[in-house]
Design a protein around this motif. Structure first.
Motif, mmCIF file in Angstrom:
data_model
loop_
_atom_site.group_PDB
_atom_site.id
_atom_site.type_symbol
_atom_site.label_atom_id
_atom_site.label_comp_id
_atom_site.label_asym_id
_atom_site.label_seq_id
_atom_site.Cartn_x
_atom_site.Cartn_y
_atom_site.Cartn_z
ATOM 1 N N ASN A 180 13.732 26.279 -19.421
ATOM 2 C CA ASN A 180 13.189 25.001 -18.924
ATOM 3 C C ASN A 180 12.268 24.346 -19.958
ATOM 4 N N PHE A 181 12.680 24.401 -21.200
ATOM 5 C CA PHE A 181 11.952 23.776 -22.312
ATOM 6 C C PHE A 181 10.531 24.317 -22.468
ATOM 7 N N ASP B 223 18.214 28.181 -21.930
ATOM 8 C CA ASP B 223 18.519 26.767 -21.676
ATOM 9 C C ASP B 223 19.900 26.381 -22.191
ATOM 10 N N LEU B 224 20.362 25.266 -21.672
ATOM 11 C CA LEU B 224 21.616 24.683 -22.155
ATOM 12 C C LEU B 224 21.443 24.139 -23.576
ATOM 13 N N SER B 225 20.262 23.589 -23.834
ATOM 14 C CA SER B 225 19.981 23.020 -25.162
ATOM 15 C C SER B 225 19.694 24.117 -26.170
ATOM 16 N N PRO B 226 20.170 23.958 -27.392
ATOM 17 C CA PRO B 226 19.756 24.892 -28.441
ATOM 18 C C PRO B 226 18.259 24.760 -28.736
ATOM 19 N N GLN C 192 22.520 28.681 -26.043
ATOM 20 C CA GLN C 192 22.296 29.300 -24.727
ATOM 21 C C GLN C 192 22.817 30.742 -24.719
ATOM 22 N N THR D 158 11.674 23.465 -33.330
ATOM 23 C CA THR D 158 11.829 22.347 -34.269
ATOM 24 C C THR D 158 12.651 21.204 -33.658
ATOM 25 N N PHE D 159 13.487 21.523 -32.673
ATOM 26 C CA PHE D 159 14.309 20.472 -32.057
ATOM 27 C C PHE D 159 13.531 19.705 -30.983
ATOM 28 N N HIS D 160 12.604 20.402 -30.333
ATOM 29 C CA HIS D 160 11.826 19.797 -29.243
ATOM 30 C C HIS D 160 10.358 20.119 -29.505
ATOM 31 N N PRO D 161 9.709 19.310 -30.340
ATOM 32 C CA PRO D 161 8.375 19.676 -30.861
ATOM 33 C C PRO D 161 7.281 19.827 -29.801
#
Lengths: 174, 115
Positions: free
Chosen positions: B42-43, B64-67, B84, B103-106
């Protein structure tokens, strides 16, 4: 000129909401899946355009994240449809989204440097806001299949993070 | 015993307890090293703060679904991209202590602290 283009971009992104009048709440699960797949691919196209034009590291990192995340969601959607033995169904709403996206891409492609960066970031914020509103308040409540609904809930969580990221990007560019 | 051989004997005699002490310390470190599991879900990093000793191992697993990545803010270490269900294991060194992020979701942040 810049203001006119920017306004046009925001208006086109916001037309997602206007298109609700044509009845997205009446779409079946497979049509909703097609709309979501289309919306994902549109954002991937915006991101590829950003990578082709922008030299701003923040914009480029954001665009790469959009491609990575939306591809992951689309792969999961295709895998789920495959598991369910179903296929997404094209519909008027998906086609409207694609037509709007063409206009936005044509306008964005004419911009360069800071003008492009700001227009791209602003469009990303408006687009994610419109899509998130549609997914949260129209699609998720009307989806029948539990697995499809769960995937949309996961997708919404991702797109809300994108919206927050886009908001930060717009603020930093001002 | 010549002075040389006496010196060698003394050196060897002193070296033995030192070697034993080093061996013993390594043994203790090995015995006490822990495996820490950090979920990325969940980020968020769960837990966000990990108390570690040098020599411990950390396994990051993306739910998560997101890398995602777990990457030190100073750029000294990085799990690389985790899709995932993928995991990455790193052995803790003193230099790894400090804040890390995706790095993808700072906005996703965590930290390693010495326990």
């Amino acid at each position: 000129m810049k203001a006119i283009i920017l306004t046009a971009l925001i208006a086109a992104a916001a037309s997602l909401g206007e298109a609700q009048a044509s009845g997205p709440s009446e779409l079946n699960d497979l049509e909703i899946a097609h709309v979501a797949y289309t919306a994902d691919n549109i954002d991937i196209r915006y991101a590829h355009l950003a990578l082709a034009i922008s030299q701003n590291p923040e914009i480029r990192t954001f665009a790469q994240t959009m491609i990575r995340d939306h591809e992951a969601v689309n792969e999961a959607a295709l895998a789920l449809l495959d598991k369910l033995g179903a296929q997404a169904q094209d519909n008027d709403f998906s086609q409207t989204l694609n037509q709007n996206a063409e206009l936005i891409i044509n306008d964005l492609a004419k911009l360069r440097a800071e003008e492009f960066d700001m227009a791209y970031a602003t469009n990303e914020l408006a687009y994610h806001k419109a899509v998130n509103d549609l997914v949260e308040n129209t699609f998720i409540p009307s989806i029948d299949n539990d697995e499809v609904k769960a995937l949309f809930q996961q997708g919404l969580e991702i797109f809300k993070v994108h919206e927050g990221h886009a908001e930060t990007m717009v603020s930093s560019l001002k | 015993m010549t002075s040389v051989s006496r010196r060698r004997f003394l050196t060897n005699a002193m070296a033995l307890p030192i070697a034993l002490a080093v061996f013993s310390r390594q043994g203790r470190a090995h015995e006490s090293s822990k495996l820490h599991e950090v979920d990325i879900a969940n980020f968020a990093f769960v837990p966000e703060t990990v108390s570690v000793h040098p020599g411990d191992r950390i396994v990051w697993t993306n739910r998560d679904l997101s890398p995602h990545t777990a990457t030190s803010e100073n750029g000294d270490w990085d799990t690389g991209e985790l899709e995932q269900g993928q995991s990455a294991e790193l052995t803790v060194t003193e230099g790894m202590v400090g804040p890390f992020f995706c790095t993808f979701h700072p906005n996703m942040k965590g930290q390693l602290v010495l326990s």
